[in-house]
Scaffold this active site. Sequence first.
Site, PDB file in Angstrom:
ATOM      1  N   LYS A 124      56.618  68.776  54.404  1.00  0.00           N
ATOM      2  CA  LYS A 124      57.415  68.076  53.391  1.00  0.00           C
ATOM      3  C   LYS A 124      58.527  68.769  53.172  1.00  0.00           C
ATOM      4  CE  LYS A 124      54.378  64.490  53.797  1.00  0.00           C
ATOM      5  NZ  LYS A 124      53.305  64.984  54.611  1.00  0.00           N
ATOM      6  N   LYS A 159      55.066  61.108  47.400  1.00  0.00           N
ATOM      7  CA  LYS A 159      53.731  61.142  48.477  1.00  0.00           C
ATOM      8  C   LYS A 159      53.486  62.735  47.990  1.00  0.00           C
ATOM      9  CE  LYS A 159      57.805  62.249  51.780  1.00  0.00           C
ATOM     10  NZ  LYS A 159      58.027  61.750  53.167  1.00  0.00           N
ATOM     11  N   ARG A 209      59.873  59.892  65.354  1.00  0.00           N
ATOM     12  CA  ARG A 209      59.473  60.787  65.867  1.00  0.00           C
ATOM     13  C   ARG A 209      60.397  61.727  66.889  1.00  0.00           C
ATOM     14  NH1 ARG A 209      54.964  64.058  65.316  1.00  0.00           N
ATOM     15  NH2 ARG A 209      55.447  63.644  63.432  1.00  0.00           N
ATOM     16  N   ARG A 224      58.141  54.377  64.940  1.00  0.00           N
ATOM     17  CA  ARG A 224      57.072  53.876  64.280  1.00  0.00           C
ATOM     18  C   ARG A 224      56.999  53.120  63.419  1.00  0.00           C
ATOM     19  NH1 ARG A 224      55.143  59.982  63.252  1.00  0.00           N
ATOM     20  NH2 ARG A 224      57.200  59.919  62.910  1.00  0.00           N
ATOM     21  N   ARG A 232      54.618  52.272  55.443  1.00  0.00           N
ATOM     22  CA  ARG A 232      54.333  53.226  56.209  1.00  0.00           C
ATOM     23  C   ARG A 232      54.366  53.047  57.785  1.00  0.00           C
ATOM     24  NH1 ARG A 232      48.649  54.985  54.155  1.00  0.00           N
ATOM     25  NH2 ARG A 232      48.449  52.784  54.657  1.00  0.00           N
ATOM     26  N   ASP A 272      60.862  63.831  61.873  1.00  0.00           N
ATOM     27  CA  ASP A 272      60.698  62.563  61.532  1.00  0.00           C
ATOM     28  C   ASP A 272      62.076  62.182  60.877  1.00  0.00           C
ATOM     29  OD1 ASP A 272      58.273  62.650  62.335  1.00  0.00           O
ATOM     30  OD2 ASP A 272      57.110  62.472  60.353  1.00  0.00           O
ATOM     31  N   GLU A 280      60.917  64.702  57.452  1.00  0.00           N
ATOM     32  CA  GLU A 280      59.776  65.713  57.720  1.00  0.00           C
ATOM     33  C   GLU A 280      60.287  66.493  58.986  1.00  0.00           C
ATOM     34  OE1 GLU A 280      55.613  64.657  57.723  1.00  0.00           O
ATOM     35  OE2 GLU A 280      55.786  63.125  56.180  1.00  0.00           O
ATOM     36  N   ASN A 282      57.505  68.490  61.285  1.00  0.00           N
ATOM     37  CA  ASN A 282      56.492  68.707  61.654  1.00  0.00           C
ATOM     38  C   ASN A 282      56.356  69.987  62.656  1.00  0.00           C
ATOM     39  OD1 ASN A 282      54.596  66.150  60.606  1.00  0.00           O
ATOM     40  ND2 ASN A 282      56.746  65.447  61.368  1.00  0.00           N
TER      41      ASN A 282
END
Length: 317
Positions: A124, A159, A209, A224, A232, A272, A280, A282
């Site tokens: 994050k 979050k 992604r 997504r 979400r 993301d 994000e 990842n």
Amino acid sequence: MKIAFLADPLSTFKTYKDSTYAMMVEADKRGHEVYAFQQKDMAVEQGVVSAKVARITMTGDSQDWYRAAEPAETNLGEFDAILQRKDPPFDMEYVYSTYLLELAEKQGAKVFNKPSAIRDHNEKVAITQFSEFTSPTLVTGDEARIRAFQKQHGDIILKPLDGMGGTGIFRVKADGMNLGAIIETLTGNGQYTIMVQRFIPAIEKGDKRILVIGGKPVPFSLARIPQNGEVRGNLAAGGLGVAQPLTERDFEIANALGPILAARGLLLVGLDVIGDFLTEVNVTSPTCFQEITQQAGFPVAATFIDALEAAVTAAAK
């Protein structure tokens, strides 16, 4: 090459979508030796890092997909490559494993992603290094700051910094409904730091992604898309995954971050992106290999193993 995968138990893999499984299949297809071990299997004794590692034989059956030899205590420096594919949570046990893997590097192991780089890039908080690509973002545990941010931006997302799969994500609209209770819950009454961002309406078109391998983006993302009124898009939260070509903005973000992150030792990264904004970075165990390959026809696993082979060759020079 001898490739060892640090992963969750192989028996838990969902082979129809697991990216580590796709990596193993591709590595085996090329004649590389595949091994596996878990975080709990590692130890350091008299300064030497080893693990109980099992040789894995692929069966070609997606259901009963492997045979594991009896685990043998092995110096991690004996492998040509170790792939850190342990899923979050990124707890202290995870941090301890990066310490051991970092010591193993000093003893000759080649670890991807680099343990110190994983540790240094909270998935994050890492986006704050690239604020030119993010929606307005606040990282704090202070209630007054969060309330001021919500008053300024109206519609916000809150979050935890250590969540995964969309867990613990809340949306608060301009009316501020339940803001106090959410702040109390996520921060533990001010004990924990969280992230707050201005809501990005483009989430309705998906949380994309973008995979970056060896500093270069895969030309397709997996969007997504939230379902059933959810905010979400995470697949774990019921999102629908749809592969699609990268947009011009997607390429701009990925091409800007890719070389920087690769130079830090991050061979594989999952960015993301919602709409035009990075949300994000990842680095622990980025996924979506199979969905992109199945829907778009792009050979993600092959591209990754190509990059791994090149990285191992370069490290040996």
